[in-house]
Design a protein around this motif. Structure first.
Motif, PDB file in Angstrom:
ATOM      1  N   GLU A 134       0.683  -1.061  -0.085  1.00 47.01           N
ATOM      2  CA  GLU A 134       0.170  -0.027  -0.067  1.00 47.01           C
ATOM      3  C   GLU A 134       0.798   1.341  -0.005  1.00 47.01           C
ATOM      4  OE1 GLU A 134      -3.623  -0.289   2.578  1.00 47.01           O
ATOM      5  OE2 GLU A 134      -3.451  -2.537   2.515  1.00 47.01           O
ATOM      6  N   ASN A 186      -2.147  -8.082  -0.108  1.00 47.21           N
ATOM      7  CA  ASN A 186      -3.368  -8.377   1.025  1.00 47.21           C
ATOM      8  C   ASN A 186      -3.244  -9.938   1.287  1.00 47.21           C
ATOM      9  OD1 ASN A 186      -4.525  -5.707  -0.218  1.00 47.21           O
ATOM     10  ND2 ASN A 186      -5.826  -6.356   1.194  1.00 47.21           N
ATOM     11  N   GLU A 195     -12.477  -7.926  11.186  1.00 50.61           N
ATOM     12  CA  GLU A 195     -12.455  -6.363  10.702  1.00 50.61           C
ATOM     13  C   GLU A 195     -11.998  -6.221   9.243  1.00 50.61           C
ATOM     14  OE1 GLU A 195      -9.746  -4.026  13.061  1.00 50.61           O
ATOM     15  OE2 GLU A 195      -8.047  -5.067  12.295  1.00 50.61           O
ATOM     16  N   LEU A 197     -11.653  -7.524   5.121  1.00 53.60           N
ATOM     17  CA  LEU A 197     -12.852  -7.985   4.175  1.00 53.60           C
ATOM     18  C   LEU A 197     -12.962  -9.633   4.425  1.00 53.60           C
ATOM     19  CD1 LEU A 197     -14.543  -7.113   1.661  1.00 53.60           C
ATOM     20  CD2 LEU A 197     -12.751  -8.039   0.332  1.00 53.60           C
ATOM     21  N   PRO A 212     -21.098  -5.908   3.934  1.00 50.50           N
ATOM     22  CA  PRO A 212     -21.155  -4.236   3.470  1.00 50.50           C
ATOM     23  C   PRO A 212     -20.113  -4.120   2.350  1.00 50.50           C
ATOM     24  CG  PRO A 212     -19.854  -4.881   5.559  1.00 50.50           C
ATOM     25  CD  PRO A 212     -20.736  -6.204   5.359  1.00 50.50           C
ATOM     26  N   TYR A 214     -18.061  -1.797   0.171  1.00 51.55           N
ATOM     27  CA  TYR A 214     -17.731  -0.393  -0.156  1.00 51.55           C
ATOM     28  C   TYR A 214     -18.155   0.088  -1.452  1.00 51.55           C
ATOM     29  CZ  TYR A 214     -15.338  -0.611   4.474  1.00 51.55           C
ATOM     30  OH  TYR A 214     -15.167  -0.937   5.914  1.00 51.55           O
ATOM     31  N   ARG A 221      -7.721  -6.125  -5.268  1.00 51.21           N
ATOM     32  CA  ARG A 221      -6.794  -6.399  -4.388  1.00 51.21           C
ATOM     33  C   ARG A 221      -6.146  -7.606  -4.812  1.00 51.21           C
ATOM     34  NH1 ARG A 221      -7.788  -1.728  -3.409  1.00 51.21           N
ATOM     35  NH2 ARG A 221      -8.072  -0.910  -1.519  1.00 51.21           N
ATOM     36  N   ASN A 256     -13.463  -6.694  -5.072  1.00 51.56           N
ATOM     37  CA  ASN A 256     -14.175  -6.950  -4.047  1.00 51.56           C
ATOM     38  C   ASN A 256     -15.562  -7.740  -4.255  1.00 51.56           C
ATOM     39  OD1 ASN A 256     -11.919  -5.922  -2.691  1.00 51.56           O
ATOM     40  ND2 ASN A 256     -13.137  -3.860  -2.404  1.00 51.56           N
ATOM     41  N   ARG A 288     -15.210   3.841   1.192  1.00 45.63           N
ATOM     42  CA  ARG A 288     -14.074   4.434   2.033  1.00 45.63           C
ATOM     43  C   ARG A 288     -13.612   5.669   1.541  1.00 45.63           C
ATOM     44  NH1 ARG A 288      -9.499  -0.084   2.504  1.00 45.63           N
ATOM     45  NH2 ARG A 288     -10.603  -0.896   4.447  1.00 45.63           N
ATOM     46  N   HIS A 291     -10.416   5.735  -1.063  1.00 43.09           N
ATOM     47  CA  HIS A 291     -10.327   4.228  -1.331  1.00 43.09           C
ATOM     48  C   HIS A 291      -9.379   4.017  -2.621  1.00 43.09           C
ATOM     49  CE1 HIS A 291     -12.907   0.590  -1.340  1.00 43.09           C
ATOM     50  NE2 HIS A 291     -11.471   0.004  -1.370  1.00 43.09           N
ATOM     51  N   TYR A 348     -20.340   0.684  10.812  1.00 48.75           N
ATOM     52  CA  TYR A 348     -21.286  -0.029   9.920  1.00 48.75           C
ATOM     53  C   TYR A 348     -22.631   0.658   9.940  1.00 48.75           C
ATOM     54  CZ  TYR A 348     -17.526  -2.829   8.031  1.00 48.75           C
ATOM     55  OH  TYR A 348     -16.113  -3.060   7.535  1.00 48.75           O
TER      56      TYR A 348
END
Ligand code: NAD
Ligand code: TYD
Length: 351
Positions: A134, A186, A195, A197, A212, A214, A221, A256, A288, A291, A348
């Protein structure tokens, strides 16, 4: 016992750290492995229950930000090498409150570097800093991150990791500290805090809670099996060149939304649900902030120089991961009671 190396693993009670500690203990009975961890919300000694009585393992609770804590562990065990994983690691938490990330990831890393430099006046040593892809920022549709990609961090988390990477390089160039660095994509696998994904989606599917996603779920990823990451760290720690950094990744890009659909279909089978049942839980929520669109790694330096490659496919790894979560409900329940509920509500509810 006269150990060949006395290795300090920081953050050894976390997700990746616990996999690494287990690998080192089992592979190197002639090393003393000292797990140094503050046990934040993300640190969990239950992750290491199976190896806690191994003769070459010690746990010491401590904070990498504290010079006293770090000096004390260096002195007590005459530490010869460091593999540094301790960090605040979740992007969403960094957006809510960046200061913990500055303290642990930046100040804590510099504190460790400083104490290693002062302790290691002679002999052979390695300070291996574990970092993330990242730090390179966000890719468009084309291209891969190489070790030469300029740093361009965009979240408070990645900014703190980028800063720590720069300090690690500075200690090599300025003081000759024998550093190695790795930047990985990742990870996923067992003992992953729900917490992030993949474990969050597995947990919510199992409990029939909304999933959820985003934005539109179009962010990409590159996912790597955690066991393959820790094998890469082992390889770089032992065989990588001093002063070099190595990218680690799976050549395994998923949006995702594709990934969440795949998990839903897999869980439907595992939970004997009718096909399509879990997919009904998918809920698109506010994106996010800032993002990053896409991460993708070119790991050819590591593959060519050190002969590393991922050992299993994503589909195989995800099935093993889902099986682990379905079998270890007690581990999940302990983690998701208490302060996790508060975190979940804050992040959330009404999103
Ligand atoms: P994690 O959040 O699961 O674990 C972090 C560990 O560090 C916890 O055990 C926590 O108690 C400990 N810790 C936090 N602050 C500390 C402090 N001040 N002093 C001592 N210990 C402290 O993180 P993870 O996913 O296992 O990541 C480990 C490392 O790998 C991090 O440096 C992260 O940046 C890096 N990384 C993670 C990923 C990923 O996908 N998870 C990918 C690439 C790199
Ligand atoms: P995450 O696991 O937090 O890792 P990172 O942000 O470090 O890549 O998130 C992976 C991707 O999944 C990222 O694009 C954000 C997205 N995401 C969701 O869509 N919903 C969620 O509830 C979470 C936690 C992440």
């Amino acid at each position: 016992m006269d150990y060949k190396k006395r290795v300090l693993v920081t953050g050894g009670a976390g997700f990746i750290g616990s996999h690494l500690v287990r690998l080192l203990i089992n592979s190197y009975p002639n090393y003393l492995i000292v797990n140094f961890d503050k046990l934040t919300y993300a640190g969990n000694l239950e992750n290491l229950k199976d190896i806690e009585s191994a003769p070459n393992y010690v746990f010491q609770k401590g904070d990498i930000v504290s010079a006293d804590d770090v000096k004390s562990v260096f002195d007590s065990y005459q530490i010869t090498d460091v593999i540094h994983l301790a960090a605040e690691s979740h992007v969403d938490r960094s957006i809510e409150g960046p200061m913990d990330f500055v303290m642990t990831n930046v100040v804590g890393t510099v504190n460790l570097l400083q104490i290693a430099k002062d302790a290691w006046k002679e002999g052979e040593h390695v300070f291996h800093h574990v970092s993330t892809d990242e730090v390179y920022g966000s890719l468009g549709e084309e291209g891969l991150f190489t070790e030469k990609t300029p740093y361009d961090p965009r979240s408070p988390y990645s900014a703190s990791k980028a800063s720590s990477d720069h300090f690690v390089s500075a200690f090599y160039h300025t003081y000759g500290l024998p550093i190695k660095m790795s930047n990985c994509s990742n990870n996923y696998g067992s003992h992953h805090f729900p917490e992030k994904l993949i474990p969050l989606m597995i947990h919510n599917i199992q409990n029939n809670k909304p999933l959820p996603v985003y934005g539109k779920g179009e962010n990409i990823r590159d996912w790597l099996w955690v066991e393959d990451h820790v094998k890469a760290i082992d390889t770089i720690f032992h065989k990588g060149r001093i002063g070099e950094s190595y990218n680690i990744g799976g050549l395994n890009e998923w949006t995702n939304i594709e990934l969440v659909h795949f998990l839903c279909r897999l869980m439907d089978k595992k939970l004997n649900r009718t096909a399509g049942e879990s997919e009904k839980l998918i809920t698109f929520v506010t994106d996010r902030k800032g993002h990053d669109l896409r991460y993708a790694i070119d790991a050819s330096k590591l593959e060519k120089e050190l002969n590393w490659k991922p050992s299993i496919t994503f589909e195989e790894g995800l099935e093993l991961t889902v099986d682990w979560y379905l079998k270890n409900t007690e581990w999940v329940e302990k983690i998701t009671s208490g302060s996790y509920q508060q975190y979940y509500t804050q992040m959330y509810d009404n999103r």
